[in-house]
Design an enzyme around this catalytic site. Structure first.
Site, PDB file in Angstrom:
ATOM      1  CE1 TYR A  56      18.312 -15.222  -1.800  1.00 39.32           C
ATOM      2  CE2 TYR A  56      16.853 -13.587  -2.765  1.00 39.32           C
ATOM      3  CZ  TYR A  56      17.381 -14.864  -2.753  1.00 39.32           C
ATOM      4  OH  TYR A  56      16.976 -15.773  -3.681  1.00 39.32           O
ATOM      5  CD  GLU A  79      22.564 -16.774  -2.126  1.00 43.28           C
ATOM      6  OE1 GLU A  79      23.768 -16.622  -2.400  1.00 43.28           O
ATOM      7  OE2 GLU A  79      21.681 -16.869  -2.998  1.00 43.28           O
ATOM      8  CG  ASP A 114      14.178 -38.924   8.349  1.00 45.63           C
ATOM      9  OD1 ASP A 114      13.589 -38.150   9.131  1.00 45.63           O
ATOM     10  OD2 ASP A 114      13.929 -38.979   7.131  1.00 45.63           O
ATOM     11  CB  THR A 162       9.963 -32.644   8.992  1.00 43.48           C
ATOM     12  OG1 THR A 162       9.303 -33.611   9.811  1.00 43.48           O
ATOM     13  CG2 THR A 162      10.292 -33.266   7.656  1.00 43.48           C
ATOM     14  CE  LYS A 181       6.375 -35.682   8.206  1.00 41.84           C
ATOM     15  NZ  LYS A 181       7.654 -35.326   7.614  1.00 41.84           N
ATOM     16  NE  ARG A 235       4.645 -28.427   4.599  1.00 39.56           N
ATOM     17  CZ  ARG A 235       3.821 -29.335   5.147  1.00 39.56           C
ATOM     18  NH1 ARG A 235       2.808 -28.944   5.903  1.00 39.56           N
ATOM     19  NH2 ARG A 235       4.001 -30.609   4.947  1.00 39.56           N
TER      20      ARG A 235
END
Ligand SMILES: Cc1ncc(COP(=O)(O)O)c(C=O)c1O
Length: 429
Positions: free
Chosen positions: A45, A47, A190, A216, A219, A225
């Site tokens: 974790y 954060e 984008d 992203t 692609k 991903r």
């Protein structure tokens, strides 16, 4: 106890190796990307951001995230990069939250013209919490900048999206910039679909024109991903606080702990994209798409082909997708500009070359594949979508069944299997 999941992964491997993956937003990642993605980094974790974490024990994670950020800045020539967004849609939501207040106006290319859900489509957060105005493509299937300008002057958007999901042409960022300047809007490029082409020098970079860039990573960029948000020099000048606004939108605005295994895999893929071989790859993706498009009687300047099926009949998108799937070719049905049937039962298919090119396929292979596509599509002639709306669902169910037992499609399937197996899939063989 052995998990039931692993035999299913083996089954999916067979599908990926024996078929032709032609969904333009998909690709095959390298073994190294898979290794990072499947690593123990998922256990942690973290954060917050490097040097500013809520939890202890993040020294190594900080090094990994800083490394990914540095690679992104180098690759896209930008002063700010953030790599924690879980995927493209949350990255776009973070940017919208950072730039706009609820109720502000955002403008983006309409879904039916090849835009993305997050750029102001119905049912997306971008039209639920913001006032969405859509611009369109014209009769030539290219963005209608006259309409875009008129809409911008009328609606004075806070944010203009320059980005596409099903658009086979290059984008002219300078034109977007001029219009954004006229109304004082923040211009966000984008580049999810074309990031790899930009890195490869096939497509112009938006860095000199846009204020913010989102992408992203999975692609054409060929990473896991994930997503990145970048701010340009111009964007920092426009709003020196924009980096911290986007950070705050990511956490606590939208997310908790970052996916560190994903961040590490992004870093590996960015290392790969910095290699000279990636430029060759990107150039081949576009060459392959241009040949594929020509063989299918249309054009492409990028990595994808939007093929109208109107010459095969009425509302043929579903039927084509089913027939091609039976033949071993994975594509998706898509609306075409001026959609003559229905957004729910569209008249086109969208095909792409990024994944095939990763397997080493070249122009001559595209000619063969176009031949198989045309042969498979012959099998949908006469299977026009019923005009009566209430008959459509059952008709498509029956059509799917019929195509499943079609002998000609089975013959094509066998030919494609023999062909596809000759091209290795990274991480599988
Ligand atoms: C232009 C564009 N932006 C954003 C996204 C959203 O990415 P994701 O599916 O990772 O949420 C996509 C995905 O198709 C896209 O094409």
């Amino acid at each position: 106890m052995a998990s039931k999941v692993f035999p299913l992964i083996e089954k999916e491997k067979i599908r990926q190796v024996t078929g032709l993956e032609m969904i333009p937003s998909e690709n095959y990642v390298s073994s190294d990307v898979l290794k990072a993605l499947g690593s123990i980094l998922t256990n942690k974790y973290s954060e917050g951001f490097p040097g500013r974490r809520y939890y202890g024990g993040n020294e190594v994670i900080d090094e990994i995230e800083n490394y990914a950020v540095d690679l992104a800045k180098k690759l896209f020539n930008v002063p700010v990069a953030l790599v924690q967004s879980y995927s493209g849609s949350p990255a776009n939501m973070a940017v919208t939250m950072a730039v706009c207040s609820p109720g502000d106006t955002v403008m983006g290319l309409a879904l039916s013209s090849g835009g993305h859900l997050t750029h102001g489509a119905n049912l997306s957060f971008s039209s639920i919490f913001y006032k969405a105005v859509n611009y369109n493509v014209g009769k030539d299937w290219k963005i209608d900048f006259e309409e875009l300008e008129a809409l911008a002057l009328k609606h004075k958007p806070k944010l203009i999206w320059a980005g596409t999901t099903a658009y086979p042409y290059k984008l002219d960022y300078k034109k977007f910039r001029k219009i954004a300047d006229k109304v004082g809007a923040t211009l966000v490029a984008d580049i999810a679909h074309i990031a790899g082409l930009i890195v490869g020098g096939v497509h112009e970079s938006p860095a000199p024109f846009a204020d913010i860039i989102t992408t992203t990573t999975h692609k054409t960029l060929r990473g896991p991903r994930g997503a990145m948000v970048m701010v340009t020099e111009r964007g920092l000048k426009k709003d020196p606080e924009i980096k911290s606004k986007i950070e705050r939108a990511i956490i606590p605005g939208l997310q908790g702990g970052p996916h560190n295994h994903q961040t590490a895999a992004i870093a590996v893929s960015l290392e790969e994209a910095l290699q000279p071989s990636f430029k060759k790859y990107a150039a081949q993706v576009a060459k392959n798409a241009a040949v594929l498009a020509k063989e299918l009687d249309t054009t492409s300047e990028v990595h994808l082909v939007l093929m109208p099926l109107t010459s095969y009949g009425y509302g043929m998108g579903y039927q084509a997708q089913y027939a091609l799937e039976e033949a071993g070719i994975t594509v998706n049905k898509n609306t075409i500009p001026g959609e003559p049937a229905s957004p729910f039962y569209p008249s086109g298919i969208r095909l792409g070359t990024p994944a095939l090119t990763t397997r080493g396929m070249k122009e001559k292979d595209m000619i063969k594949i176009a031949g198989w596509i045309k042969r498979a599509l012959e099998e949908i002639r006469g299977l026009d979508l019923p005009q009566e709306q209430d008959l459509r669902k059952d008709f498509l169910k029956e059509t799917k069944k019929k195509l499943h037992t079609n002998k000609n499609l089975k013959i094509i399937r066998a030919e494609i299997k023999t062909f596809a197996e000759k091209f290795p899939v990274p991480g599988i063989n």
